[in-house]
Design an enzyme around this catalytic site. Structure first.
Site, PDB file in Angstrom:
ATOM      1  N   TYR A  93      -5.956  15.715  -7.726  1.00  0.00           N
ATOM      2  CA  TYR A  93      -5.177  15.142  -8.669  1.00  0.00           C
ATOM      3  C   TYR A  93      -4.251  16.157  -9.453  1.00  0.00           C
ATOM      4  O   TYR A  93      -3.131  15.652  -9.661  1.00  0.00           O
ATOM      5  CB  TYR A  93      -6.223  14.452  -9.446  1.00  0.00           C
ATOM      6  CG  TYR A  93      -5.654  13.597 -10.482  1.00  0.00           C
ATOM      7  CD1 TYR A  93      -5.176  12.301 -10.140  1.00  0.00           C
ATOM      8  CD2 TYR A  93      -5.698  13.945 -12.003  1.00  0.00           C
ATOM      9  CE1 TYR A  93      -4.553  11.393 -11.279  1.00  0.00           C
ATOM     10  CE2 TYR A  93      -5.003  12.961 -12.725  1.00  0.00           C
ATOM     11  CZ  TYR A  93      -4.612  11.653 -12.568  1.00  0.00           C
ATOM     12  OH  TYR A  93      -3.980  10.758 -13.437  1.00  0.00           O
ATOM     13  N   SER A 149       0.232  12.922 -16.149  1.00  0.00           N
ATOM     14  CA  SER A 149      -0.854  13.078 -16.850  1.00  0.00           C
ATOM     15  C   SER A 149      -0.924  14.329 -17.625  1.00  0.00           C
ATOM     16  O   SER A 149      -0.113  15.502 -17.201  1.00  0.00           O
ATOM     17  CB  SER A 149      -2.039  13.104 -15.937  1.00  0.00           C
ATOM     18  OG  SER A 149      -3.288  13.371 -16.482  1.00  0.00           O
ATOM     19  N   ASN A 194       4.222   4.526 -11.573  1.00  0.00           N
ATOM     20  CA  ASN A 194       3.066   4.569 -12.111  1.00  0.00           C
ATOM     21  C   ASN A 194       1.940   4.512 -11.326  1.00  0.00           C
ATOM     22  O   ASN A 194       0.737   5.065 -11.684  1.00  0.00           O
ATOM     23  CB  ASN A 194       3.141   3.318 -13.152  1.00  0.00           C
ATOM     24  CG  ASN A 194       1.612   3.200 -13.705  1.00  0.00           C
ATOM     25  OD1 ASN A 194       1.145   4.011 -14.548  1.00  0.00           O
ATOM     26  ND2 ASN A 194       1.046   2.099 -13.668  1.00  0.00           N
ATOM     27  N   THR A 211      -0.921  16.876  -7.616  1.00  0.00           N
ATOM     28  CA  THR A 211       0.186  15.883  -7.535  1.00  0.00           C
ATOM     29  C   THR A 211       0.762  15.459  -8.905  1.00  0.00           C
ATOM     30  O   THR A 211       1.975  15.146  -8.895  1.00  0.00           O
ATOM     31  CB  THR A 211      -0.559  14.214  -7.215  1.00  0.00           C
ATOM     32  OG1 THR A 211      -1.655  13.950  -8.146  1.00  0.00           O
ATOM     33  CG2 THR A 211      -1.314  14.405  -5.938  1.00  0.00           C
ATOM     34  N   LYS A 212      -0.085  15.548  -9.918  1.00  0.00           N
ATOM     35  CA  LYS A 212       0.526  15.355 -11.266  1.00  0.00           C
ATOM     36  C   LYS A 212       1.619  16.658 -11.805  1.00  0.00           C
ATOM     37  O   LYS A 212       2.511  16.453 -12.432  1.00  0.00           O
ATOM     38  CB  LYS A 212      -0.666  15.229 -12.433  1.00  0.00           C
ATOM     39  CG  LYS A 212      -1.235  13.963 -12.184  1.00  0.00           C
ATOM     40  CD  LYS A 212      -0.637  12.758 -12.143  1.00  0.00           C
ATOM     41  CE  LYS A 212      -1.032  11.424 -11.757  1.00  0.00           C
ATOM     42  NZ  LYS A 212      -0.155  10.208 -11.980  1.00  0.00           N
ATOM     43  N   ASP A 239       0.964  -1.351   0.113  1.00  0.00           N
ATOM     44  CA  ASP A 239       0.083  -0.053   0.035  1.00  0.00           C
ATOM     45  C   ASP A 239       0.932   1.240  -0.034  1.00  0.00           C
ATOM     46  O   ASP A 239       1.404   1.707   1.001  1.00  0.00           O
ATOM     47  CB  ASP A 239      -0.884   0.041   1.254  1.00  0.00           C
ATOM     48  CG  ASP A 239      -1.672   1.277   1.342  1.00  0.00           C
ATOM     49  OD1 ASP A 239      -1.747   2.041   0.466  1.00  0.00           O
ATOM     50  OD2 ASP A 239      -2.787   1.033   2.174  1.00  0.00           O
TER      51      ASP A 239
END
Length: 184
Positions: free
Chosen positions: A153, A140, A88, A156-157, A61
């Site tokens: 999101y 992304s 990934n 973080t990207k 995890d």
């Protein structure tokens, strides 16, 4: 082509599983990491049938601090080395910022960014010493252009993209290569 030792996080589905299968068809050694044991086992069975030299699983995890470093050490021990690190693992939380709790933000940060940073930090001394290797960061298109209701999101990207751009400069001339992948 020599057999490469490949560590892939988020290997139980999507891009991670597809990449594992592609490396398997080339006969490489695989160290596959994900938290869903049943799906990871299924990917490992496919990779073995497709021609992987060795397939080792690590059900972890990556939302737990330190797991990124742990998996690199485990890979080095069990595969006897590392040539390609593919960061990934990731997931998304969508909604307005005021509805995403700080705890949820901390978890997505740990999985999407921090665990990759930990893995890269742990792998670089080995890769630099051997003067070859490849780090792949799967970000992304959202790591380049933000959209409303995806701030957690996106953050973080964007961080992954920034890390990759800076690290690319640091690695020039070392024999260690870096790729940033931005699907979208």
């Amino acid at each position: 082509m020599p057999v490469r030792k490949v560590l892939i996080t988020g290997a139980s589905s999507g891009i991670g599983a597809a990449t594992a299968q592609a490396f398997a068809r080339q006969g490489h050694d695989l160290f596959l990491v994900a938290r869903r044991e049943d799906k990871l086992t299924n990917v490992a069975e496919i990779c073995s049938r497709e021609g992987a030299s060795r397939v080792i699983l690590s059900c972890q995890d990556l939302s737990l601090p330190g797991k990124g470093s742990f998996i690199v050490e485990e890979c080095l021990e069990k595969l006897g080395g590392l040539d390609i690190l593919m960061c990934n693992a990731g997931y998304g939380i969508y909604g307005p910022v005021h509805q995403v709790s700080p705890e949820d933000m901390a978890r997505i940060w740990q999985v999407n960014y921090q665990s990759g940073y930990e893995s890269i930090h742990a792998a670089l001394p080995h890769l630099l010493k051997q003067r070859r290797g490849h780090v792949v960061i799967v970000s992304s298109i959202i790591g380049k252009k933000a959209f409303p209701y995806s701030a957690t999101y996106c953050a973080t990207k964007f961080a992954q993209s920034g890390l990759a751009e800076a690290l690319w400069g640091e690695l020039r001339g070392t024999g260690v290569e870096l790729s940033l992948i931005c699907p979208g």
